[in-house]
Write a protein that holds these residues in place. Structure first.
Motif, short mmCIF file in Angstrom:
data_model
loop_
_atom_site.label_atom_id
_atom_site.label_comp_id
_atom_site.label_asym_id
_atom_site.label_seq_id
_atom_site.Cartn_x
_atom_site.Cartn_y
_atom_site.Cartn_z
N SER B 28 0.82 -1.23 0.00
CA SER B 28 0.00 0.00 0.00
C SER B 28 0.85 1.27 0.00
O SER B 28 0.65 2.17 0.82
CB SER B 28 -0.96 0.01 1.19
OG SER B 28 -1.73 -1.16 1.18
N PHE B 30 0.92 3.36 -2.50
CA PHE B 30 0.25 4.43 -3.27
C PHE B 30 -1.09 4.84 -2.66
O PHE B 30 -1.81 4.04 -2.08
CB PHE B 30 -0.03 3.96 -4.70
CG PHE B 30 1.21 3.54 -5.44
CD1 PHE B 30 2.01 4.48 -6.07
CD2 PHE B 30 1.56 2.20 -5.52
CE1 PHE B 30 3.15 4.08 -6.76
CE2 PHE B 30 2.70 1.80 -6.21
CZ PHE B 30 3.50 2.74 -6.83
N THR B 31 -1.41 6.13 -2.84
CA THR B 31 -2.77 6.61 -2.63
C THR B 31 -3.14 7.42 -3.87
O THR B 31 -2.35 7.49 -4.81
CB THR B 31 -2.87 7.49 -1.37
OG1 THR B 31 -1.88 8.52 -1.48
CG2 THR B 31 -2.67 6.70 -0.10
N THR B 32 -4.30 8.04 -3.87
CA THR B 32 -4.68 8.83 -5.04
C THR B 32 -4.87 10.30 -4.67
O THR B 32 -5.18 10.62 -3.53
CB THR B 32 -5.98 8.30 -5.66
OG1 THR B 32 -6.96 8.20 -4.63
CG2 THR B 32 -5.78 6.94 -6.30
N ASP B 33 -4.69 11.17 -5.67
CA ASP B 33 -4.89 12.59 -5.43
C ASP B 33 -6.31 13.00 -5.88
O ASP B 33 -7.14 12.16 -6.18
CB ASP B 33 -3.78 13.41 -6.13
CG ASP B 33 -3.86 13.31 -7.65
OD1 ASP B 33 -4.83 12.73 -8.16
OD2 ASP B 33 -2.95 13.84 -8.31
N VAL B 39 -0.31 8.60 -6.25
CA VAL B 39 0.67 9.39 -5.49
C VAL B 39 1.47 8.41 -4.63
O VAL B 39 0.90 7.49 -4.04
CB VAL B 39 -0.05 10.40 -4.56
CG1 VAL B 39 0.95 11.15 -3.70
CG2 VAL B 39 -0.90 11.35 -5.36
N VAL B 40 2.77 8.60 -4.59
CA VAL B 40 3.61 7.75 -3.73
C VAL B 40 3.54 8.33 -2.32
O VAL B 40 4.13 9.36 -2.03
CB VAL B 40 5.07 7.74 -4.22
CG1 VAL B 40 5.91 6.79 -3.37
CG2 VAL B 40 5.13 7.32 -5.68
N SER B 41 2.77 7.67 -1.46
CA SER B 41 2.55 8.21 -0.12
C SER B 41 3.52 7.69 0.92
O SER B 41 3.98 8.43 1.78
CB SER B 41 1.13 7.90 0.35
OG SER B 41 0.22 8.66 -0.36
N VAL B 42 3.78 6.39 0.88
CA VAL B 42 4.64 5.80 1.91
C VAL B 42 5.79 5.03 1.24
O VAL B 42 5.83 3.80 1.28
CB VAL B 42 3.84 4.85 2.83
CG1 VAL B 42 4.44 4.84 4.23
CG2 VAL B 42 2.38 5.19 2.90
#
Lengths: 275, 72
Positions: B28, B30-33, B39-42
């Motif tokens: 996990s 990635f998240t989304t904008d 988006v590379v979150s972690v």
């Protein structure tokens, strides 16, 4: 983009026009990984494609490429291989292109066993023209031309090719991208006609009409329904219901390769000329 | 020997917001904008399996291993 993409793709043609989440991009990625692993020079590779979403692939890759007429990619590729046997010929077709419009070319290419590798993008629909059902659309699935579900049984491309005499037949999916690269490498190395059927997804024209909410869900379907050929042999038949086998399905080295056979004709003709 | 670290980047200009990387990253990352683009979150969670690189149909994602420096 990685270095490998910059090496093998025509960067001025990027981004490609395939829809968001389309499996064709994944297959193109797996293919260039295979070419990189095979170590072929870009100038010794010939890529031939037919018509449809899959046909666009030759515009994006930096090899000797030709985008041909509908269903006739294999006929053009046969000509290229016979004229320039040193070229590594790869053919890209969709399911409609390969088994409907070009069905005859496909079975006869299998029969001849000319040393080429064909990759068939099987997304179970005519995507580019708006979602008409194809010969590989599963029974009871919806399409623009089958709003109440199709009545036709679907074609099993891999079995068709084995029956027609192809000497290397494999099936991959766009989800199993690493496996797909392996299969393309093995197909290219096989001296004879190789077919790699790729189960892929059309999120727009197949997915939206058949209760798939996202491209990811369609990839998940492939993950859950693709069973490794080796494992399938040990599974009870009822567990395979609705599933398909992936991996290398058939290989034969007993049938002579076409160029070798044709070489004898050339030799005989040359000897006659000398006399 | 320390844990391997990876630099994950998404080219936002060519991302088509298909959501495949977000769905299939086992860690996990990635998240989304607001446009549903990845988006590379972690990034520190990335184990370098490269599933995202292989499954991104638009080749937007690159995963590069970070060279270990002497001070870690």
């Amino acid at each position: 983009m990685g270095k490998i993409h910059e090496k093998y793709l025509r960067m001025d043609k990027m981004p490609h026009i395939w829809c968001a989440g389309c499996g064709n991009g994944i297959i193109m990625g797996a293919f260039i990984n295979a070419i990189d692993r095979l170590g072929y020079d870009k100038d010794e590779v010939a890529a031939v494609s037919g018509i449809g979403c899959s046909g666009r692939i030759t515009g994006y890759m930096d090899f000797n490429t030709i985008h041909t007429t509908h269903g006739r990619a294999l006929a053009f590729a046969t000509g290229i291989k016979l004229a320039k046997p040193r070229l590594k010929v790869f053919v890209f077709m969709g399911d409609g292109d390969a088994v409907a419009i070009g069905g005859n070319h496909l079975i006869h290419a299998c029969r001849r066993n000319l040393d080429m590798t064909a990759v068939i993008f099987n997304n179970h629909i005519y995507g580019m023209t708006g979602g008409q059902f194809s010969p590989t659309t599963f029974k009871n699935k919806n399409a623009t031309t089958a709003p109440y579900g199709t009545t036709d049984p679907d074609f099993d491309i891999a079995q068709l090719c084995i029956g027609a005499g192809a000497t290397y037949v494999a099936r991959g999916t766009s989800y199993h991208a690493r496996l797909l690269t392996d299969l393309i490498v093995k197909g290219a190395e096989h001296p004879g006609f190789s077919i790699i059927e790729v189960i892929t997804h059309c999120p727009v024209n197949f997915g939206r009409r058949n209760n798939f909410e996202s491209p990811a869900q369609m990839l998940l379907w492939q993950k859950e329904h693709g069973v490794a050929a080796r494992k399938a042999k040990t599974m009870p038949l009822e567990d395979m219901e609705g599933k398909f086998t992936i991996g290398e399905l058939y290989r034969s080295t007993e049938i002579p390769e076409y160029l070798e056979e044709y070489g004898r004709v050339i030799q005989a003709a040359n000897e006659e000329k000398k006399q | 020997m320390g844990k391997k670290r990876f630099n994950v980047t998404v080219d936002r200009t060519i991302c088509k917001a298909c959501g495949i990387c977000v769905a299939f990253c086992p860690m996990s990352v990635f998240t989304t904008d607001h446009d549903d683009k990845a988006v590379v979150s972690v990034p520190e969670r990335c184990t370098g399996c490269r599933q995202c690189e292989l499954l991104c149909p638009d080749f937007c994602i690159t995963v590069v291993q970070v060279e270990e420096t002497a001070d870690g």
